[in-house]
Design an enzyme around this catalytic site. Structure first.
Site, PDB file in Angstrom:
ATOM      1  NE  ARG A 195      -3.875  -1.891   2.504  1.00 19.06           N
ATOM      2  CZ  ARG A 195      -4.196  -2.471   3.659  1.00 19.06           C
ATOM      3  NH1 ARG A 195      -3.670  -2.041   4.800  1.00 19.06           N
ATOM      4  NH2 ARG A 195      -5.050  -3.471   3.689  1.00 19.06           N
ATOM      5  CB  CYS A 242     -11.229  -2.724   7.050  1.00 16.07           C
ATOM      6  SG  CYS A 242     -10.279  -3.456   8.392  1.00 16.07           S
ATOM      7  CD  GLU A 292      -6.596  -1.904  11.791  1.00 17.21           C
ATOM      8  OE1 GLU A 292      -5.759  -2.787  11.496  1.00 17.21           O
ATOM      9  OE2 GLU A 292      -7.678  -1.787  11.191  1.00 17.21           O
ATOM     10  CE  LYS A 322      -1.986  -2.803   9.070  1.00 21.08           C
ATOM     11  NZ  LYS A 322      -2.887  -3.941   9.156  1.00 21.08           N
ATOM     12  CG  HIS A 374     -14.076  -1.885  11.205  1.00 24.92           C
ATOM     13  ND1 HIS A 374     -14.369  -3.098  11.801  1.00 24.92           N
ATOM     14  CD2 HIS A 374     -12.910  -2.079  10.537  1.00 24.92           C
ATOM     15  CE1 HIS A 374     -13.423  -3.972  11.504  1.00 24.92           C
ATOM     16  NE2 HIS A 374     -12.531  -3.379  10.734  1.00 24.92           N
TER      17      HIS A 374
HETATM   18  N1  LIG Z   1     -10.976  -9.237   7.341  1.00 21.80           N
HETATM   19  C1  LIG Z   1     -11.069  -7.947   7.014  1.00 21.80           C
HETATM   20  O1  LIG Z   1     -12.043  -7.241   7.376  1.00 21.80           O
HETATM   21  C2  LIG Z   1      -9.989  -7.278   6.185  1.00 21.80           C
HETATM   22  C3  LIG Z   1     -10.222  -5.996   5.726  1.00 21.80           C
HETATM   23  C4  LIG Z   1      -9.265  -5.354   4.938  1.00 21.80           C
HETATM   24  C5  LIG Z   1      -8.092  -6.008   4.634  1.00 21.80           C
HETATM   25  N2  LIG Z   1      -7.861  -7.258   5.094  1.00 21.80           N
HETATM   26  C6  LIG Z   1      -6.588  -7.903   4.702  1.00 21.80           C
HETATM   27  O2  LIG Z   1      -6.910  -8.920   3.742  1.00 21.80           O
HETATM   28  C7  LIG Z   1      -6.000 -10.010   3.889  1.00 21.80           C
HETATM   29  C8  LIG Z   1      -6.798 -11.284   4.175  1.00 21.80           C
HETATM   30  O3  LIG Z   1      -7.484 -11.133   5.403  1.00 21.80           O
HETATM   31  P1  LIG Z   1      -8.532 -12.225   5.925  1.00 21.80           P
HETATM   32  O4  LIG Z   1      -9.198 -11.595   7.071  1.00 21.80           O
HETATM   33  O5  LIG Z   1      -9.350 -12.756   4.801  1.00 21.80           O
HETATM   34  O6  LIG Z   1      -7.511 -13.400   6.417  1.00 21.80           O
HETATM   35  P2  LIG Z   1      -7.797 -14.947   6.615  1.00 21.80           P
HETATM   36  O7  LIG Z   1      -9.228 -15.232   6.861  1.00 21.80           O
HETATM   37  O8  LIG Z   1      -6.810 -15.407   7.623  1.00 21.80           O
HETATM   38  O9  LIG Z   1      -7.395 -15.618   5.169  1.00 21.80           O
HETATM   39  C9  LIG Z   1      -6.070 -15.673   4.711  1.00 21.80           C
HETATM   40  C10 LIG Z   1      -5.959 -16.372   3.351  1.00 21.80           C
HETATM   41  O10 LIG Z   1      -4.556 -16.426   2.988  1.00 21.80           O
HETATM   42  C11 LIG Z   1      -4.239 -17.785   2.621  1.00 21.80           C
HETATM   43  N3  LIG Z   1      -2.867 -18.106   2.973  1.00 21.80           N
HETATM   44  C12 LIG Z   1      -2.301 -18.191   4.209  1.00 21.80           C
HETATM   45  N4  LIG Z   1      -1.009 -18.570   4.121  1.00 21.80           N
HETATM   46  C13 LIG Z   1      -0.740 -18.739   2.800  1.00 21.80           C
HETATM   47  C14 LIG Z   1       0.412 -19.139   2.056  1.00 21.80           C
HETATM   48  N5  LIG Z   1       1.573 -19.442   2.671  1.00 21.80           N
HETATM   49  N6  LIG Z   1       0.330 -19.190   0.703  1.00 21.80           N
HETATM   50  C15 LIG Z   1      -0.833 -18.886   0.069  1.00 21.80           C
HETATM   51  N7  LIG Z   1      -1.969 -18.522   0.725  1.00 21.80           N
HETATM   52  C16 LIG Z   1      -1.917 -18.450   2.072  1.00 21.80           C
HETATM   53  C17 LIG Z   1      -5.206 -18.653   3.413  1.00 21.80           C
HETATM   54  O11 LIG Z   1      -5.311 -19.923   2.771  1.00 21.80           O
HETATM   55  P3  LIG Z   1      -5.486 -21.313   3.614  1.00 21.80           P
HETATM   56  O12 LIG Z   1      -6.944 -21.389   3.991  1.00 21.80           O
HETATM   57  O13 LIG Z   1      -5.102 -22.352   2.615  1.00 21.80           O
HETATM   58  O14 LIG Z   1      -4.576 -21.231   4.799  1.00 21.80           O
HETATM   59  C18 LIG Z   1      -6.481 -17.814   3.314  1.00 21.80           C
HETATM   60  O15 LIG Z   1      -7.101 -18.060   2.078  1.00 21.80           O
HETATM   61  C19 LIG Z   1      -5.051  -9.635   5.032  1.00 21.80           C
HETATM   62  O16 LIG Z   1      -3.887  -9.088   4.478  1.00 21.80           O
HETATM   63  C20 LIG Z   1      -5.835  -8.619   5.826  1.00 21.80           C
HETATM   64  O17 LIG Z   1      -5.013  -7.742   6.530  1.00 21.80           O
HETATM   65  C21 LIG Z   1      -8.783  -7.928   5.856  1.00 21.80           C
END
Ligand SMILES: NC(=O)c1ccc[n+]([C@@H]2O[C@H](COP(=O)([O-])OP(=O)(O)OC[C@H]3O[C@@H](n4cnc5c(N)ncnc54)[C@H](OP(=O)(O)O)[C@@H]3O)[C@@H](O)[C@H]2O)c1
Length: 354
Positions: free
Chosen positions: A110, A149, A202, A205, A242
């Site tokens: 970012r 977010c 957070e 950021k 949020h």
């Molecule tokens: N949740 C929110 O509200 C939100 C908002 C804005 C931004 N974000 C950002 O978006 C991103 C994802 O967040 P999330 O909340 O969806 O996280 P999450 O639920 O923990 O999902 C993470 C994903 O990454 C994959 N992953 C983990 N280790 C990996 C590896 N070594 N190689 C390839 N894939 C891998 C996981 O696959 P497996 O299932 O196979 O482990 C899963 O599909 C983060 O960077 C977070 O900061 C999140």
């Protein structure tokens, strides 16, 4: 023949990845043809590998799709990334180098000076960084990011206010939903009946990303917006949404009524271009004295708007208000999809091999 653009989802099993899949079901411009996640999931049919947490069923076309590892050999040229930030940086780089357009949700790129951090209503001109990024990195593809977010809703609300009144100081205190921590996220024994006054990274950021989004694209890079901002971030036992308490000092004298008018009438290129995911109004202003509340308001405008309420004078700075947004929709997957729609509308996706 389906003329939709084939797309992939990286991190397809995660909280944001699932939201991509849900929001892209029946999308008029994009069709999900590839799903990728970690080596733990690769090789398995999506419906077996995923702990699906959406309230609607897994879309039929992707149920049996075999999850691929995150290697840039997917049968598409556009990928939405919901990858864990621990791995997103190099994986997204490798896709961009290989010619993919990468729409990233992760923090990793970012703040790179050549990477656009976009809210299409607020700073669409920052997409001008794309040719420069390709030139600097000698890459065939490129990366476009959306913000953290909680930054999303703050920067969306501050965008029109900064343009009209010039923001000088901001103090923001957040109350952030559990889904913001991904799945399985925060242990239930830590968060039930509790507030955790710390979310790693957070506050930093919010303090820097907001200034990049509201900064000025000078033709080569982005000059950060010149205001002071202090953020305090809390995790609260709310599922989605949020909430943020914002106080701000403005250079130009104004009134509560004028602020409400500027926010409520705001719109930008996504509205003019009628992009498929664009809300009719990106900022909804409520006059109710006890709103917005996540339980009642997080789903307004399909989760794509920021909801502002309780605009009032602030005895310390000039004005204060309460802000709410859906963290996994406009705060993540929905934001990336809107960015992709903006790229398509501006011709950046025309050459599919980039
Ligand atoms: N949740 C929110 O509200 C939100 C908002 C804005 C931004 N974000 C950002 O978006 C991103 C994802 O967040 P999330 O909340 O969806 O996280 P999450 O639920 O923990 O999902 C993470 C994903 O990454 C994959 N992953 C983990 N280790 C990996 C590896 N070594 N190689 C390839 N894939 C891998 C996981 O696959 P497996 O299932 O196979 O482990 C899963 O599909 C983060 O960077 C977070 O900061 C999140």
């Amino acid at each position: 023949m389906d003329a939709r653009i084939p797309v992939g989802v990286l991190g397809a099993t995660g909280t944001v990845g699932q939201k991509f899949i849900k929001l892209l079901e029946d999308h008029p411009w994009f069709e999900v043809v590839e799903l990728a996640a970690s080596e733990r999931s690769a090789g398995r049919p999506y419906e077996e590998a995923v702990a699906w947490k959406q309230t609607t069923a897994i879309p039929a076309p992707v149920r049996q799709l075999e999850l691929r590892p995150c290697i840039p050999d997917l049968r598409c040229r556009v990928v939405f990334s919901g990858l864990d930030a621990g791995v997103a940086g190099p994986i997204e780089d490798s896709f961009a180098q290989a010619g993919f357009v990468v729409l990233s949700n992760s923090r990793n790129h970012r703040l790179d000076p050549d990477v656009p951090l976009i809210i299409p209503e607020v700073n669409p001109d920052h997409l001008g960084l794309i040719p420069r990024q390709k030139q600097i990195r000698r890459s065939r593809g490129y990366i476009v990011t959306n913000s953290n977010c909680s930054t999303m809703f703050l920067a969306l609300a501050l965008g029109p206010l900064h343009k009209v009144f010039t923001v000088e100081q901001v103090i923001v205190v957040t109350m952030q939903a559990i889904s913001g921590a991904g799945y399985p996220g925060v242990p239930s024994l830590d968060i039930l009946g509790n507030v955790i006054p710390y979310i790693a990274g957070e506050e930093e950021k919010m303090e820097i990303e907001t200034r990049k989004i509201l900064g000025r694209f000078n033709g080569e890079t982005v000059d950060l917006a010149d205001f002071r901002i202090s953020a305090q971030c809390n995790r609260v036992p709310v599922e989605d949404g949020h909430t943020e308490s914002v106080s701000l000092k403005l250079a130009r004298k104004t009134s509560v009524e004028e602020i409400a008018e500027v926010l409520g009438s705001f719109s930008g290129p996504p509205q003019e271009l009628r992009l498929p995911s664009a809300p009719e109004r990106p900022i909804l202003v409520t006059a109710a004295q006890d709103r917005p509340q996540p339980r009642f308001d997080v789903g307004l405008a399909q989760g794509m708007a920021a909801v502002v309420g309780r605009i009032r004078p602030c005895p310390v700075l000039d004005f204060k208000f309460t802000l709410l947004g859906h963290n996994t929709i406009r705060g993540a997957a929905g934001a990336s999809i809107l960015n992709a729609e903006m790229l398509k509308a501006q011709g950046y996706l025309e050459n599919r091999s980039c």
